[in-house]
Write a protein that holds these residues in place. Structure first.
Motif: not given
Lengths: 389, 96
Positions: A1-17
């Motif tokens: 996973m290069i876009v959403l690695p395990a350590h991705a922040s909640a904000e990064r996950r939300w933005l990806a979503h």
């Protein structure tokens, strides 16, 4: 996973979503914890950094994004969308006029990236508000650079001076500036798709070859990149910045999805030009973020061996163009060489002649500079006249 | 501006069709303070026909037929619209 690695922040996950939803790329079975708490302001800042605010606005307006977002967030997206729409439209129109004048002067020049993806036979965006452009990128042969520069100056563009110009002058691109209709517009003339002065030097390709091998001429004899040419250029450009902006992944996604693709031909061309790894990284990111229909066997054929693949994933994971990530990004760029031999040669170059090259242009501090001074400039040159991404 | 005037789109204004709407985007120095305009269906219909080849009033029967409005209403709306385009620099009077 290069876009959403395990350590991705909640904000990064939300933005990806949100970005995935805006692009219509949510698939059955996708899971997202929409109870995940997040800071809307941080998501917005991330979206601006990744240049996907226009896409979010369209997603929110069209109803593709069903998640409730704060009114201020929505309003900021709307405002940035309109500003982007205006700027990109101006850039496309002026870029087309520049290309006309270059053709009249007998200069073979092809548009790249934003301009080519928004306008002309290779266009894959129908809305300039969703594809920000800081500048108009054109590729020409090395021998045509001077003449092309004169054409730009006759059109009212001035060569960009200062530190950035010094860095570019010995490299593979020159920038020109003109203020048009209230918009600061830059035109960059590239005479290679990656510079011999950069960490991507192992796959530098001269402009003449790009025009001959990766472009096709229209009825008037004016070149523009083929879809393979676009894909490879965007991948190389993304690699140049360690895929620190998701807009490049969106470019790749749109190019992949525009029409059926001859994957064998793409892979063969990437191998011939020694750019399989940048293409691998770009397509992997597009597949991860936008669910682009990239066959697994194609990715497997483009990927480096297992050790380098792991290292590459680790160094690219969470790349976002921030200062903190720059050092890791430089390692990622090294790892994008076609072979370990390329990686080793580039690393050796970067340690001595490459460092001297950048020091001469004041991009890096002298190697005997005090640590404090070094840390101030480690992130690369300031960009007082605008970006070239 | 009157219905007898001949009117043409300004060269420095670009029309873009986005998500079902037509946007007018100024791309020249002269138009730099104009901002952006969104045109509705009737506005788009008129904009596409402002080619400087005939008086504005010639569009009245076409509008009335295409949008099923009476000619008086079409005349008033058309005049108001082309006057606004002229005021903002999106279009201008030309010699017939």
């Amino acid at each position: 996973m290069i876009v959403l690695p395990a350590h991705a922040s909640a904000e990064r996950r939300w933005l990806a979503h949100l970005v995935r939803a805006s692009a219509g790329a949510i698939r059955a079975g996708d899971r997202f914890d929409d109870d995940l708490p997040f800071d809307a302001e941080t998501v917005l800042r991330l979206a601006e950094r990744h240049r996907v605010v226009g896409l979010l606005h369209r997603g929110l307006e069209s109803g593709r994004v069903g998640d409730p977002v704060p009114a201020a967030f929505r309003e900021r997206c709307r405002s940035l969308y309109w500003a982007t729409l205006r700027k990109s439209t101006v850039a496309v129109e002026i870029g087309a006029a520049v290309l006309d004048e270059l053709a009249n002067a007998g200069v073979r020049a092809a548009p790249l990236k934003g301009h080519a993806l928004l306008h002309g036979p290779g266009a894959v965006y129908d809305d300039p508000g969703t594809r920000p452009m800081d500048d108009v990128d054109l590729i020409v042969g090395r021998d045509d650079v001077e003449r092309a520069g004169r054409v730009l100056e006759a059109l009212g563009f001035a060569p960009v001076t200062g530190r950035r110009a010094a860095r570019l002058a010995g490299g593979h691109e020159l920038a020109f500036h003109r203020r048009v209709a209230g918009v600061n517009l830059f035109v960059e003339l590239h005479w290679a798709w990656a510079g011999a002065e950069s960490l991507l030097r192992s796959f530098a390709l001269p402009g003449e070859r790009f025009l001959a091998e990766l472009c096709e001429d229209d009825a008037a004899g004016r070149p523009s990149p083929t879809r393979l040419g676009h894909l490879l250029f965007v991948a190389v450009h993304g690699a140049r910045h360690a895929f620190g902006r998701w807009i490049w992944l969106l470019d790749l996604h749109r190019l992949v999805e525009a029409a059926p693709l001859d994957w064998e031909a793409l892979a063969a061309r990437a191998r011939a030009l020694r750019v399989r790894r940048p293409l691998y990284a770009g397509l992997l990111g597009a597949r991860e973020l936008f669910r682009s229909a990239v066959p697994k066997e194609v990715l497997a054929g483009l990927a480096p061996g297992p050790v380098r693949r792991q290292l590459l994933h680790r160094t690219l994971a969470g790349a976002d163009g921030s200062q903190e990530a720059r050092r890791r990004e430089r390692v990622a760029k090294l790892l994008l060489g076609e072979s370990w031999w390329d990686v080793a040669r580039t690393a050796a170059w970067a340690a001595a002649p490459g460092r001297a090259w950048y020091e001469e242009r004041a991009v890096l501090p002298p190697s005997d500079a005090a640590p404090a001074a070094r840390s101030r400039t480690r992130g690369g040159p300031s960009r007082p006249l605008g970006g070239n991404r | 501006m009157t219905l007898d005037s001949t009117c043409a789109r300004t060269a420095g204004v670009v029309a873009r069709r986005i998500a079902g709407e037509t946007l007018l985007v100024p791309v020249t120095r002269r138009a730099q303070d104009m901002g952006l305009f969104t045109l509705n269906e009737v506005g788009t219909f008129v904009w596409e026909r402002l080619d400087g080849t005939r008086p504005v009033g010639a569009l009245v029967p076409e509008i009335a037929a295409a949008f099923e409005v009476d000619t008086q209403r079409a005349r008033e709306d058309l005049l108001a619209f082309v006057s606004l385009l002229a005021e903002t620099g999106c279009a201008g009077e030309v010699a017939p």
